[in-house]
Write a protein that holds these residues in place. Structure first.
Motif, PDB file in Angstrom:
ATOM      1  N   ALA A   1     -16.940 -11.418  -5.348  1.00  0.00           N
ATOM      2  CA  ALA A   1     -16.682 -12.045  -6.630  1.00  0.00           C
ATOM      3  C   ALA A   1     -15.456 -12.936  -6.507  1.00  0.00           C
ATOM      4  N   THR A   2     -15.367 -13.904  -7.399  1.00  0.00           N
ATOM      5  CA  THR A   2     -14.186 -14.750  -7.431  1.00  0.00           C
ATOM      6  C   THR A   2     -13.091 -14.010  -8.170  1.00  0.00           C
ATOM      7  N   LEU A   3     -12.038 -13.635  -7.461  1.00  0.00           N
ATOM      8  CA  LEU A   3     -10.999 -12.794  -8.025  1.00  0.00           C
ATOM      9  C   LEU A   3      -9.704 -13.584  -8.166  1.00  0.00           C
ATOM     10  N   PRO A   4      -8.868 -13.218  -9.128  1.00  0.00           N
ATOM     11  CA  PRO A   4      -7.593 -13.915  -9.267  1.00  0.00           C
ATOM     12  C   PRO A   4      -6.726 -13.686  -8.035  1.00  0.00           C
ATOM     13  N   PRO A   5      -5.906 -14.664  -7.672  1.00  0.00           N
ATOM     14  CA  PRO A   5      -5.115 -14.533  -6.454  1.00  0.00           C
ATOM     15  C   PRO A   5      -3.940 -13.577  -6.583  1.00  0.00           C
ATOM     16  N   THR A   6      -3.611 -13.183  -7.816  1.00  0.00           N
ATOM     17  CA  THR A   6      -2.456 -12.322  -8.002  1.00  0.00           C
ATOM     18  C   THR A   6      -2.727 -10.912  -7.524  1.00  0.00           C
ATOM     19  N   THR A   7      -1.684 -10.220  -7.135  1.00  0.00           N
ATOM     20  CA  THR A   7      -1.791  -8.824  -6.743  1.00  0.00           C
ATOM     21  C   THR A   7      -0.733  -8.027  -7.487  1.00  0.00           C
ATOM     22  N   VAL A   8      -0.848  -6.724  -7.394  1.00  0.00           N
ATOM     23  CA  VAL A   8       0.083  -5.839  -8.087  1.00  0.00           C
ATOM     24  C   VAL A   8       1.127  -5.353  -7.094  1.00  0.00           C
ATOM     25  N   GLU A   9       2.386  -5.581  -7.407  1.00  0.00           N
ATOM     26  CA  GLU A   9       3.462  -5.171  -6.503  1.00  0.00           C
ATOM     27  C   GLU A   9       3.801  -3.692  -6.650  1.00  0.00           C
ATOM     28  N   PHE A  10       3.653  -3.162  -7.869  1.00  0.00           N
ATOM     29  CA  PHE A  10       3.978  -1.759  -8.113  1.00  0.00           C
ATOM     30  C   PHE A  10       2.741  -1.075  -8.677  1.00  0.00           C
ATOM     31  N   LEU A  11       2.102  -0.264  -7.852  1.00  0.00           N
ATOM     32  CA  LEU A  11       0.843   0.350  -8.220  1.00  0.00           C
ATOM     33  C   LEU A  11       1.064   1.617  -9.049  1.00  0.00           C
ATOM     34  N   PRO A  12       0.060   1.999  -9.880  1.00  0.00           N
ATOM     35  CA  PRO A  12       0.149   3.265 -10.604  1.00  0.00           C
ATOM     36  C   PRO A  12       0.328   4.439  -9.640  1.00  0.00           C
ATOM     37  N   ALA A  13       0.925   5.496 -10.168  1.00  0.00           N
ATOM     38  CA  ALA A  13       1.237   6.654  -9.325  1.00  0.00           C
ATOM     39  C   ALA A  13      -0.002   7.265  -8.682  1.00  0.00           C
ATOM     40  N   HIS A  14      -1.167   7.142  -9.345  1.00  0.00           N
ATOM     41  CA  HIS A  14      -2.364   7.786  -8.775  1.00  0.00           C
ATOM     42  C   HIS A  14      -2.870   7.090  -7.519  1.00  0.00           C
ATOM     43  N   TYR A  15      -2.250   5.984  -7.138  1.00  0.00           N
ATOM     44  CA  TYR A  15      -2.583   5.356  -5.854  1.00  0.00           C
ATOM     45  C   TYR A  15      -1.556   5.696  -4.773  1.00  0.00           C
ATOM     46  N   GLY A  16      -0.742   6.685  -5.038  1.00  0.00           N
ATOM     47  CA  GLY A  16       0.199   7.146  -4.029  1.00  0.00           C
ATOM     48  C   GLY A  16      -0.486   8.000  -2.982  1.00  0.00           C
ATOM     49  N   ALA A  17       0.294   8.448  -2.010  1.00  0.00           N
ATOM     50  CA  ALA A  17      -0.238   9.301  -0.951  1.00  0.00           C
ATOM     51  C   ALA A  17      -0.748  10.616  -1.536  1.00  0.00           C
ATOM     52  N   VAL A  18      -1.854  11.096  -0.998  1.00  0.00           N
ATOM     53  CA  VAL A  18      -2.429  12.373  -1.406  1.00  0.00           C
ATOM     54  C   VAL A  18      -2.156  13.377  -0.299  1.00  0.00           C
ATOM     55  N   THR A  19      -1.423  14.412  -0.637  1.00  0.00           N
ATOM     56  CA  THR A  19      -0.976  15.362   0.395  1.00  0.00           C
ATOM     57  C   THR A  19      -1.553  16.763   0.233  1.00  0.00           C
ATOM     58  N   ASP A  20      -2.367  16.971  -0.799  1.00  0.00           N
ATOM     59  CA  ASP A  20      -2.912  18.314  -1.025  1.00  0.00           C
ATOM     60  C   ASP A  20      -4.393  18.404  -0.658  1.00  0.00           C
TER      61      ASP A  20
END
Length: 229
Positions: free
Chosen positions: A27-46
């Motif tokens: 799909a044609t997507l906007p060129p912008t990206t997110v610099e600070f992602l929501p916490a649920h995209y952090g590392a999963v350690t459990d």
């Protein structure tokens, strides 16, 4: 009978190619990206195996998991709707809302559409390439059906979770699964399957029960013109 055999071959190729990375824009997507992602995209350690954090500055904001207005009001709550051309998957909610996920799809995924049932799901599934793929890729012989497939864990093409799609009681050989590298989200990263970030695969695994309805929308891409969306 010839048509049935052809469709079975296409489905087998779709599952086999979950491991490929032949990227094409979806799909044609906007060129912008997110610099600070929501916490649920952090590392999963459990989990039994570590899942790294999604790096910032890679994923388009449109492709991040988010609640949106339900674009499919004709579908009952709990239905999963996949739009391969837009690289979106929606989980319909009961309050006029839907949860939207960004996905990676594949060329063979554009050739199959219709209603299916999420027959069952697996945590950290094994991956077993069909014999046709092993014949083309002898290096995959250790993971063949006869040898029991590939162990779960890092490097397994199905990632942390897999949802198995059936149609009319038959396995379509299509899967909704994890292990989509962030840089390939929103692209055709294989010849089949519907790929999510592992964090999103875990999320939808928890939300969708066995027997849930899954709708894969038809693609507007035409045979011979793919890649020119």
């Amino acid at each position: 009978m010839k048509r049935r055999n052809f469709m079975l071959a296409v489905s087998a190729a779709a599952l086999a190619a979950c491991a490929k990375k032949e990227t094409k824009p979806v799909a044609t997507l906007p060129p912008t990206t997110v610099e600070f992602l929501p916490a649920h995209y952090g590392a999963v350690t459990d989990e039994p195996f570590p899942i790294p954090a999604v790096p910032s500055g890679v994923v388009s904001p449109d492709l991040l998991r988010q609640e949106v207005a339900n674009p499919y009001p004709d579908q009952p709550a709990g239905t999963v709707v996949v739009d391969p051309d837009r690289a979106f998957m929606h989980l319909v909610q009961g309050d006029g809302k839907a949860i939207r996920y960004g996905v990676g799809v594949g060329a063979a995924g554009f050739g199959w559409d219709g209603d299916a049932v999420m027959q069952f799901k697996r945590k950290w599934p094994r991956w077993t390439p069909p014999d046709e793929m092993v014949a083309r890729r002898p290096d995959l012989e250790p993971y063949s059906i006869a040898n029991g497939g590939m162990d779960p864990g890092p490097g397994n093409p199905l990632g942390s979770r897999a949802l198995y799609l059936f149609q009319n009681g038959k396995d379509t050989l299509y899967r909704i699964h994890g292990a989509c590298e962030p840089q390939f989200l929103g692209q055709a990263v294989s010849s089949g399957c519907i790929r999510l970030l592992d964090q999103d695969a875990i999320d939808i695994y928890e939300r969708v029960p066995n027997g849930a309805k899954v709708v894969v929308l038809p693609s507007v891409w035409k045979e011979g013109a793919r890649g020119i969306f």
